[in-house]
Motif scaffolding. Sequence first.
Motif, PDB file in Angstrom:
ATOM      1  N   THR A  22       0.826  -1.215   0.000  1.00 20.98           N
ATOM      2  CA  THR A  22       0.000   0.000   0.000  1.00 20.98           C
ATOM      3  C   THR A  22       0.858   1.261   0.000  1.00 20.98           C
ATOM      4  O   THR A  22       0.334   2.356  -0.213  1.00 20.98           O
ATOM      5  CB  THR A  22      -0.924   0.035   1.222  1.00 20.98           C
ATOM      6  OG1 THR A  22      -0.138   0.067   2.425  1.00 20.98           O
ATOM      7  CG2 THR A  22      -1.848  -1.186   1.240  1.00 20.98           C
ATOM      8  N   GLY A  23       2.154   1.101   0.227  1.00 18.78           N
ATOM      9  CA  GLY A  23       3.044   2.253   0.215  1.00 18.78           C
ATOM     10  C   GLY A  23       4.496   1.823   0.206  1.00 18.78           C
ATOM     11  O   GLY A  23       4.831   0.688   0.588  1.00 18.78           O
ATOM     12  N   PHE A  24       5.362   2.717  -0.249  1.00 16.27           N
ATOM     13  CA  PHE A  24       6.795   2.459  -0.353  1.00 16.27           C
ATOM     14  C   PHE A  24       7.596   3.660   0.138  1.00 16.27           C
ATOM     15  O   PHE A  24       7.182   4.812  -0.034  1.00 16.27           O
ATOM     16  CB  PHE A  24       7.206   2.241  -1.814  1.00 16.27           C
ATOM     17  CG  PHE A  24       6.786   0.954  -2.444  1.00 16.27           C
ATOM     18  CD1 PHE A  24       7.638  -0.140  -2.467  1.00 16.27           C
ATOM     19  CD2 PHE A  24       5.538   0.835  -3.053  1.00 16.27           C
ATOM     20  CE1 PHE A  24       7.262  -1.324  -3.088  1.00 16.27           C
ATOM     21  CE2 PHE A  24       5.158  -0.335  -3.670  1.00 16.27           C
ATOM     22  CZ  PHE A  24       6.018  -1.421  -3.686  1.00 16.27           C
ATOM     23  N   SER A  25       8.755   3.372   0.709  1.00 17.38           N
ATOM     24  CA  SER A  25       9.811   4.367   0.889  1.00 17.38           C
ATOM     25  C   SER A  25      11.079   3.741   0.330  1.00 17.38           C
ATOM     26  O   SER A  25      11.552   2.726   0.843  1.00 17.38           O
ATOM     27  CB  SER A  25      10.007   4.725   2.365  1.00 17.38           C
ATOM     28  OG  SER A  25      11.079   5.627   2.528  1.00 17.38           O
ATOM     29  N   VAL A  26      11.607   4.330  -0.741  1.00 15.39           N
ATOM     30  CA  VAL A  26      12.698   3.722  -1.498  1.00 15.39           C
ATOM     31  C   VAL A  26      13.748   4.787  -1.779  1.00 15.39           C
ATOM     32  O   VAL A  26      13.417   5.937  -2.083  1.00 15.39           O
ATOM     33  CB  VAL A  26      12.159   3.125  -2.825  1.00 15.39           C
ATOM     34  CG1 VAL A  26      13.296   2.595  -3.678  1.00 15.39           C
ATOM     35  CG2 VAL A  26      11.158   2.013  -2.533  1.00 15.39           C
ATOM     36  N   CYS A 308      10.989  -5.643   2.944  1.00 19.02           N
ATOM     37  CA  CYS A 308      12.099  -4.682   2.959  1.00 19.02           C
ATOM     38  C   CYS A 308      13.368  -5.327   2.418  1.00 19.02           C
ATOM     39  O   CYS A 308      13.530  -6.549   2.479  1.00 19.02           O
ATOM     40  CB  CYS A 308      12.364  -4.186   4.385  1.00 19.02           C
ATOM     41  SG  CYS A 308      10.980  -3.301   5.138  1.00 19.02           S
ATOM     42  N   MET A 309      14.263  -4.492   1.910  1.00 13.95           N
ATOM     43  CA  MET A 309      15.568  -4.970   1.464  1.00 13.95           C
ATOM     44  C   MET A 309      16.597  -3.855   1.554  1.00 13.95           C
ATOM     45  O   MET A 309      16.304  -2.697   1.260  1.00 13.95           O
ATOM     46  CB  MET A 309      15.510  -5.492   0.025  1.00 13.95           C
ATOM     47  CG  MET A 309      16.833  -6.090  -0.459  1.00 13.95           C
ATOM     48  SD  MET A 309      16.717  -6.859  -2.100  1.00 13.95           S
ATOM     49  CE  MET A 309      18.413  -7.480  -2.269  1.00 13.95           C
ATOM     50  N   LEU A 310      17.786  -4.218   2.000  1.00 14.54           N
ATOM     51  CA  LEU A 310      18.974  -3.362   1.925  1.00 14.54           C
ATOM     52  C   LEU A 310      19.976  -4.055   1.029  1.00 14.54           C
ATOM     53  O   LEU A 310      20.206  -5.257   1.158  1.00 14.54           O
ATOM     54  CB  LEU A 310      19.592  -3.164   3.311  1.00 14.54           C
ATOM     55  CG  LEU A 310      20.982  -2.519   3.349  1.00 14.54           C
ATOM     56  CD1 LEU A 310      20.925  -1.059   2.911  1.00 14.54           C
ATOM     57  CD2 LEU A 310      21.602  -2.642   4.743  1.00 14.54           C
ATOM     58  N   GLY A 320      21.137   0.659  -1.786  1.00 15.72           N
ATOM     59  CA  GLY A 320      19.719   0.943  -1.916  1.00 15.72           C
ATOM     60  C   GLY A 320      18.908   0.367  -0.777  1.00 15.72           C
ATOM     61  O   GLY A 320      19.284  -0.633  -0.158  1.00 15.72           O
ATOM     62  N   ALA A 321      17.781   1.019  -0.491  1.00 11.90           N
ATOM     63  CA  ALA A 321      16.847   0.555   0.534  1.00 11.90           C
ATOM     64  C   ALA A 321      15.446   0.529  -0.053  1.00 11.90           C
ATOM     65  O   ALA A 321      14.992   1.511  -0.651  1.00 11.90           O
ATOM     66  CB  ALA A 321      16.880   1.469   1.752  1.00 11.90           C
ATOM     67  N   ILE A 322      14.788  -0.610   0.090  1.00  5.97           N
ATOM     68  CA  ILE A 322      13.382  -0.764  -0.267  1.00  5.97           C
ATOM     69  C   ILE A 322      12.646  -1.036   1.032  1.00  5.97           C
ATOM     70  O   ILE A 322      12.889  -2.051   1.691  1.00  5.97           O
ATOM     71  CB  ILE A 322      13.171  -1.949  -1.231  1.00  5.97           C
ATOM     72  CG1 ILE A 322      13.976  -1.773  -2.509  1.00  5.97           C
ATOM     73  CG2 ILE A 322      11.691  -2.143  -1.537  1.00  5.97           C
ATOM     74  CD1 ILE A 322      14.035  -3.035  -3.374  1.00  5.97           C
TER      75      ILE A 322
END
Length: 353
Positions: A22-26, A308-310, A320-322
């Motif tokens: 429903t939302g992302f910070s990338v 999430c992923m780093l 990168g950060a997801i």
Amino acid sequence: MGDGQERLADYLNRRVADGWATGFSVAVTDESAIRLRAEVGGTAAALGGEERPIDARTLFNVGSVTKPVTGTLLAKLVEEGEATLSDKVRSIIPEYPFEDTEVFHLLAHTAGYDPANVPVERPLRAKGEEGQRAYLSSLYGIRERISPVGETARYFTEGYSIVMDLIERVAGCDLESFARETLLRPLGMDDSTFDPAKLDPSRVVFPVDGAGRALLELADWGVTGDSGLYTHADDLLKLGRLFLSGGCAADGRVVLRERTIAFLLADASGGRLNQTPAFWVKGAEDRYGCFGDLHSPSAVGHTGFSGCMLWIDPACRAAGAILTNSMTLHGDWRRYKRINNRLLSLFEHEQPR
């Protein structure tokens, strides 16, 4: 930032429409600063149940992205001559039941445990130190293994809580205090914490499972070394820049020695597991299936159950950060791969020619 931010936001909004989250910070950073970022969407998975937009200050439970942070804290003890990957776990934790398990076996999930048979309950912070010790004692009460140590990798997340206990015993303080002193404060990761009691309820969102249920009970958990970190993309990529800069914080202070950074980025399994002391390695075949096709073979990273992923790619000079709170996204790791491909292509577009 150029038009890459707008193009990234458009891409992520289409993934929201597809039901991935429903939302992302990338965000993506080079060794100096974030060069590409976008926050889109929102969530009602908060303690008050109110719908809130995702923004740069939103704090996520990043799940197993916690593990590279715990591994990095262990590396600090290695750097200081207080531990090695080949230490027997029992030499530091006398009540640990197996004589042959080494520290790296826990980091690499090769300690022989059956992940499907872990009869332990997570510690509740209301029970304090007593609850934490009871949780660890229950782990040390597991007396059966299904394979010889070092032979087969089976994902045993609780191994990193054992590593947490090991760090605390060697460092002489709790994990949150050691992390704050040696890593979080020097890097300026001021909003990040292992301790749910320190969270600002107006900023934190919790993972949502495939049925749409918010895992609000995580707010009651105690500190764990495997999946308990709360952070946002800006803070997480300060850690990424630590690896790109050879161990230095933004103010130039040395947080980790260059050799320690190299140690953390190098496969410690002889190529058998694609595993460093803190990360998975993409390698030639991406056996984990979460790295982008456009990542170099030297890229390292980790995912978390909360979507999430780093990742850190030394060859691309990028990290990168997801961040999401979507267990649905995590259900198909090719989604990470697709997002990472878009991040890398837009990041290259943003670089000066």
